[in-house]
Scaffold this active site. Structure first.
Site, PDB file in Angstrom:
ATOM      1  CB  SER A  54      -0.946   0.008   1.209  1.00 50.32           C
ATOM      2  OG  SER A  54      -2.032  -0.859   0.982  1.00 50.32           O
ATOM      3  CE  LYS A  57      -4.584   1.608  -0.814  1.00 49.18           C
ATOM      4  NZ  LYS A  57      -3.890   0.382  -0.385  1.00 49.18           N
ATOM      5  CB  SER A 114      -4.578   1.783   3.698  1.00 52.05           C
ATOM      6  OG  SER A 114      -3.664   1.253   2.778  1.00 52.05           O
TER       7      SER A 114
END
Length: 379
Positions: A54, A57, A114
């Site tokens: 993640s 992101k 997230s």
């Protein structure tokens, strides 16, 4: 060229303290940087391309911030939630299929929660499809000099074929720095501890926000292939550090290993301001000019990273033109300066005329020319 060595302080230098070696960090890859100067304090395997999970992101959010700051999108824009976004597995913001969600809420969902669903929705809103957005991610990565990055999607999940995004710790550091410096109006979102959407409150997964008041970002990541990852940034006494750890063993490990790095950087290093714009470092003789001298200085703010407490040991070596003749404008480069510590060059830059000097009249030019001629005969 003539050279002049300048001490930054006339005070006696303090006894040099022992610089402890950097701590051992239990991670596949890591890096620690002074965000102001770009100086790397410690690193290991920082150029190895690894699954970022993640941490992907950060790029998704960065592109959204670019679009907002460029006026192509606003916080109040409504993004449509497709079935693909709604069905995306893993961590979620819990957006509803067929609904419209404000861009600001999607951005918070991406950064704080997230949310994989929010990431896909943002990608589709900006580029029309996640595949097109991945191409946009790769273009931004190239522009930022992220040479070891490859993006296949906006979330960091493994693709159905088993492929995954790739990023290096150094690339993540570059991206984090660009986020902080280029889009400061959005950075506060990274410090928010929780976000409520659709009646569901979720906490920020960056546990250092709850442990260390100097930490104000940025993002965690985890998959089986990536391990536990964390990009963090903290500021103490005007010094900002950015750290990246990839491939640690647990949630607790990524926090502990990051804290080791930040503590080492803050305790044993400092961001030192060398010069302000317009600082004068010497005065030089001007020949054949309306004025007989010119102040030489720096035309930029200059910061360096040095071991804490050693600013008095810095030296600057100025190289300037041996014969400076009138007829130049303010800002004209008339030499260079090198700043060193223990024979290591920490800064090298141009020295410029603080003010312009017009060319002198013919009589003064003649006198100065004769003077230089005579000097040449006897030197």
């Amino acid at each position: 060229m003539s050279a002049l060595m300048v001490l930054f302080s006339s005070l006696p230098a303090a006894a040099q303290s022992i610089m402890p070696r950097a701590p051992e960090v239990a991670a596949s890859s890591y890096i620690l940087m002074d965000a102001t100067t770009g100086h790397i304090i410690m690193e290991e395997n920082a150029d190895e391309a690894l699954p970022p999970a993640s941490l992907t992101k950060i790029m998704t959010a960065y592109i959204a911030e670019v679009e907002i700051d460029n006026g192509n999108m606003s916080y109040d824009d409504q993004a449509y939630i497709s079935e693909k976004a709604w069905r995306t597995q893993g961590s979620k913001t819990f957006v509803d299929v067929g609904s419209y969600v404000r861009v600001e809420d999607l951005l918070r969902g991406i950064i704080i929660q997230s949310g994989n669903d929010a990431s896909v929705a943002m990608a589709e809103h900006i580029a029309g499809s996640e595949e097109a957005f991945a191409d946009l991610m790769n273009q931004h990565a190239q522009a930022l000099g992220m040479d070891q990055s490859l993006f296949l999607n906006s979330s960091g999940l493994d693709t159905p074929s088993g492929d995954t995004n790739l990023m290096s710790a150094r690339d993540l550091m570059k991206l984090a720095r660009a986020t902080i410096q280029e889009h400061p109006d959005h950075y506060d979102i990274y410090s928010e501890r929780e976000f409520t959407f659709n009646g569901i409150t979720q906490g920020n997964r960056n546990s250092l926000l709850f442990r260390d008041p100097s930490v104000d970002g940025m993002k965690t990541g985890w998959t089986d292939r990536a391990g536990y990852c964390l990009v963090a940034s903290a500021e103490r006494d005007g010094m900002r550090l950015i750290s990246v750890v990839m491939g640690t063993a647990s949630e607790e490990a990524r926090a502990v290993e990051t804290q080791k790095m930040l503590s080492y950087g803050f305790r044993f290093y400092e961001t030192h301001k060398l010069y302000d714009v317009g600082d004068v470092i010497n005065t030089a003789r001007v020949w054949s000019g309306a004025e007989n001298s010119v102040e030489l200085g720096i035309n930029e703010e200059v910061y360096i990273t040095i071991p804490r407490g050693r600013a008095d040991e810095l030296t600057a070596t100025l190289d300037s033109e041996e014969f400076i003749r009138g007829g130049f404008e303010a800002g004209t480069v008339l030499g260079s300066v090198n700043v060193t510590l223990d024979d290591e060059v920490l800064y090298s830059g141009d020295v410029v005329a603080i003010e312009g000097v017009e060319r002198a009249g013919w009589l003064k030019r003649l006198i100065d020319a004769l003077t230089l001629f005579i000097m040449g005969l006897f030197n």
